[in-house]
Each structure stands twice: as C-alpha cells, then as structure tokens.
Scaffold this motif. Structure first.
Motif, short mmCIF file in Angstrom:
data_model
loop_
_atom_site.label_atom_id
_atom_site.label_comp_id
_atom_site.label_asym_id
_atom_site.label_seq_id
_atom_site.Cartn_x
_atom_site.Cartn_y
_atom_site.Cartn_z
N GLY A 13 79.92 38.46 111.30
CA GLY A 13 78.90 37.69 111.98
C GLY A 13 78.56 36.36 111.35
O GLY A 13 77.53 35.75 111.68
N VAL A 14 79.43 35.87 110.45
CA VAL A 14 79.19 34.58 109.80
C VAL A 14 80.29 33.61 110.21
O VAL A 14 81.47 33.87 109.99
CB VAL A 14 79.15 34.72 108.27
N ASP A 15 79.88 32.48 110.79
CA ASP A 15 80.83 31.46 111.23
C ASP A 15 80.52 30.17 110.47
O ASP A 15 79.49 29.53 110.71
CB ASP A 15 80.70 31.24 112.74
N VAL A 16 81.40 29.79 109.55
CA VAL A 16 81.12 28.62 108.71
C VAL A 16 81.25 27.31 109.49
O VAL A 16 80.73 26.27 109.05
CB VAL A 16 82.03 28.59 107.46
N LEU A 17 81.92 27.31 110.63
CA LEU A 17 82.08 26.10 111.41
C LEU A 17 80.87 25.81 112.29
O LEU A 17 80.46 24.66 112.45
CB LEU A 17 83.35 26.17 112.27
N THR A 18 80.26 26.83 112.86
CA THR A 18 79.05 26.64 113.66
C THR A 18 77.79 26.80 112.82
O THR A 18 76.71 26.36 113.21
CB THR A 18 78.99 27.64 114.82
N GLY A 19 77.92 27.47 111.67
CA GLY A 19 76.76 27.77 110.83
C GLY A 19 76.09 29.08 111.19
O GLY A 19 75.15 29.51 110.51
N GLU A 20 76.57 29.72 112.26
CA GLU A 20 75.95 30.97 112.70
C GLU A 20 76.00 32.03 111.60
O GLU A 20 77.05 32.30 111.04
CB GLU A 20 76.66 31.49 113.95
N GLY A 21 74.85 32.61 111.30
CA GLY A 21 74.77 33.70 110.33
C GLY A 21 74.70 33.27 108.88
O GLY A 21 74.47 34.11 108.00
N LEU A 22 74.88 31.97 108.61
CA LEU A 22 74.92 31.53 107.20
C LEU A 22 73.57 31.68 106.51
O LEU A 22 73.49 32.16 105.37
CB LEU A 22 75.39 30.08 107.12
N ASP A 23 72.49 31.26 107.15
CA ASP A 23 71.18 31.33 106.51
C ASP A 23 70.81 32.77 106.18
O ASP A 23 70.29 33.06 105.09
CB ASP A 23 70.11 30.69 107.40
N ALA A 24 71.06 33.68 107.11
CA ALA A 24 70.74 35.09 106.86
C ALA A 24 71.60 35.64 105.73
O ALA A 24 71.12 36.39 104.88
CB ALA A 24 70.96 35.90 108.14
N ALA A 25 72.87 35.26 105.70
CA ALA A 25 73.76 35.75 104.65
C ALA A 25 73.37 35.21 103.28
O ALA A 25 73.60 35.87 102.26
CB ALA A 25 75.20 35.35 104.98
N MET A 26 72.78 34.02 103.23
CA MET A 26 72.42 33.37 101.97
C MET A 26 71.12 33.91 101.36
O MET A 26 70.82 33.62 100.21
CB MET A 26 72.25 31.87 102.18
N GLU A 27 70.38 34.68 102.11
CA GLU A 27 69.06 35.10 101.65
C GLU A 27 69.13 35.87 100.33
O GLU A 27 69.81 36.88 100.22
CB GLU A 27 68.39 35.98 102.72
N GLY A 28 68.46 35.34 99.31
CA GLY A 28 68.40 36.00 98.01
C GLY A 28 69.66 35.90 97.18
O GLY A 28 69.77 36.53 96.13
N VAL A 29 70.63 35.09 97.62
CA VAL A 29 71.92 35.00 96.93
C VAL A 29 71.82 34.11 95.69
O VAL A 29 71.22 33.04 95.72
CB VAL A 29 73.01 34.45 97.90
N ASP A 30 72.41 34.57 94.60
CA ASP A 30 72.47 33.79 93.36
C ASP A 30 73.72 32.91 93.32
O ASP A 30 73.67 31.77 92.85
CB ASP A 30 72.49 34.72 92.15
N VAL A 31 74.85 33.46 93.76
CA VAL A 31 76.14 32.79 93.62
C VAL A 31 76.90 32.85 94.94
O VAL A 31 77.04 33.92 95.53
CB VAL A 31 77.02 33.43 92.51
N VAL A 32 77.38 31.70 95.39
CA VAL A 32 78.27 31.64 96.56
C VAL A 32 79.69 31.44 96.06
O VAL A 32 79.97 30.56 95.24
CB VAL A 32 77.88 30.48 97.50
N VAL A 33 80.62 32.26 96.56
CA VAL A 33 82.04 32.11 96.26
C VAL A 33 82.73 31.73 97.56
O VAL A 33 82.83 32.54 98.49
CB VAL A 33 82.65 33.41 95.69
N ASP A 34 83.19 30.49 97.65
CA ASP A 34 83.77 29.97 98.89
C ASP A 34 85.29 30.07 98.82
O ASP A 34 85.95 29.31 98.11
CB ASP A 34 83.34 28.53 99.11
N LEU A 35 85.84 31.00 99.59
CA LEU A 35 87.28 31.21 99.66
C LEU A 35 87.81 30.95 101.07
O LEU A 35 88.94 31.33 101.39
CB LEU A 35 87.62 32.65 99.23
N ALA A 36 87.01 30.28 101.89
CA ALA A 36 87.42 30.02 103.27
C ALA A 36 88.60 29.05 103.30
O ALA A 36 88.68 28.12 102.48
CB ALA A 36 86.26 29.46 104.06
N ASN A 37 89.50 29.26 104.25
CA ASN A 37 90.65 28.37 104.40
C ASN A 37 90.85 28.03 105.87
O ASN A 37 90.50 28.82 106.76
CB ASN A 37 91.91 29.02 103.85
N SER A 38 91.41 26.87 106.11
CA SER A 38 91.62 26.42 107.48
C SER A 38 92.68 27.28 108.18
O SER A 38 93.74 27.55 107.61
CB SER A 38 92.08 24.96 107.49
#
Length: 255
Positions: free
Chosen positions: A35-60
């Motif tokens: 339920g997280v879409d990095v291109l539209t931003g859908e779900g990102l704010d909810a997924a980030m709640e309380g997060v200390d570290v983001v690990v970005d492994l997304a690829n085109s």
C-alpha cells in the motif's frame, strides 16, 4: 529502532528486512503490495510514523532515460519530504560505485539526481555505493548485443553477491549517519570481459567475449577503474566461484 525499508519485498530489500528483524528491530515494509507508492506518495506518511531510519532500496522499473530520471526525482522528493515531516533521524540509500563518472548513461543520471536530492535534503544520511551485483552479470553480457564475438568494455569490475549487499546495508543502517558515501564491493577484482568469459564457459554458452576499449556500459564510456572502489571499501565474503555454487549454475551443467 523502527526501520522503514522501501523496496522491502525485492531482491535486496527482503534480505535486509530479514536481517533487521533478526537483530530485534521493528520493521515496516514499503512496496506497492503493502500500500505504499513512492511515485504518488500514497501511504508514505502512514508508513513513516514513528520511524527512526529509512532504507531506500527502490529502483526504477524502466531503464528508458526519461523514465529513470522521472522515477528517481519524483520518488526521491516524495520519500525525503515524508521523512522530514516524520522527523526521521537517518536516511540510507543504495546507489552504485562510479555513479558520478557515468553521467553519459541515462540510468546513472537518474542516480546522480537522487543522490543530489539526498545531500540537499537536510536529513542525516548515508549513501551506500555498491559495485555491480553478481546477479547482474547475465544482464551485462546481454547488453553487448548479439555480435560475434561479444564486445564488453575493457574495464575492471569487483562484483558483490546480493547476500553481501544486504549484510552491508543492514549493518550500515544500524550505525550513525555518515553524511557521505560508503563504498562496498566483492572480494575480487577482475576484468569485465574475463569474468563474462568465465561465466559463459561455466554455463555451457559457446559465445566468445573480447575486451573493447570503445564498448559502452549502458551508454557510458568506462575507464579501467570507473566501476571499482577508489579508496577504502567494505568487502563481501562471497567470491565468484562461491556465488556460482550458490546460484545452482554449476549443478545444471552436463557431466
């Protein structure tokens, strides 16, 4: 700590998730299937709640020049903006050794743009520059086309196994931000053409390979050391022979 792993269902991401969970951390897996879409931003704010570290492994999903640039700029902006809103303390992103020398390639122009966004975001960060994965070797060979012989760049490589990449990413993500680049690589340096030749021989493929100083790497010219670490790097444990054994390639060969 609480980690958000973007691309957490992929080749590297799933292995990073496993290692972080084993270390006792709270993990949120971000992918379209969760339920997280990095291109539209859908779900990102909810997924980030309380997060200390983001690990970005997304690829085109596309390697077409304009699509790659659009992906990394759009996704990078959305991820970093959401991370800033959530007060994330460490942004970790996986990129490629030699990226800054490969602007002639559309894919690497996308990675250059992504890295610039991270550096300019104001968030504490670590960019991990990895050498090519062993798992990408068939794709590198395919990029030479169907000529006889296959012509690959006269450059060195120091490929790393996906397992070692995941080990390094998980380890670095649990450390303080470097606010810079960390390089990781495999244990052995070799000429790209030599490694491709060995791979084809061991897999029973009769095609011949030659090193061509004029051959391009996904549209970019290479120097001998473009794709290998230039200074201190963390080295994985899995070499070429061990990777072949683990991949099951050798077991498929005729006696």
């Amino acid at each position: 700590m609480k980690f958000l792993v973007i691309g957490g269902t992929g080749r590297i991401g799933s292995k990073v998730v496993e290692r972080l969970r084993t270390a006792g951390h709270d993990i949120v897996v971000a992918a379209p299937s969760t339920g997280v879409d990095v291109l539209t931003g859908e779900g990102l704010d909810a997924a980030m709640e309380g997060v200390d570290v983001v690990v970005d492994l997304a690829n085109s999903p596309s390697f077409e020049d304009a699509a790659v640039l659009s992906f990394f700029v759009t996704a990078g902006h959305n991820i970093l903006t959401a991370a800033a809103r959530a007060g994330v303390r460490h942004h970790v992103a996986l990129s490629v050794v030699g990226t800054d020398k490969l602007a002639a390639s559309g894919y690497f122009r996308g990675k250059i743009a992504q890295e610039r966004l991270i550096r300019d975001s104001g968030l504490p960060y670590t960019i991990i520059h990895s050498t090519q994965f062993f798992e990408f070797l068939p794709g590198i060979i395919q990029s030479a086309g169907n000529g006889a012989p296959l012509r690959l760049p006269a450059a060195d490589v120091q490929p790393i196994a996906a397992e070692d990449v995941a080990e390094a990413v998980a380890r670095i993500a649990q450390q303080p931000p470097r606010n810079g680049v960390v390089e990781i690589a495999g244990p052995q340096r070799a000429a790209m053409a030599d490694l491709a030749r060995q791979y084809l021989q061991r897999s029973g493929d009769p095609r011949q390979v030659v090193a061509d100083a004029e051959a391009l790497y996904f549209g970019a010219p290479l120097q001998i050391d473009t794709l290998v670490p230039v200074g201190q790097a963390w080295l994985g444990q899995v070499g070429f022979d061990a990777w072949l054994q683990q991949s099951g390639l050798l077991q498929r060969q005729p006696a």
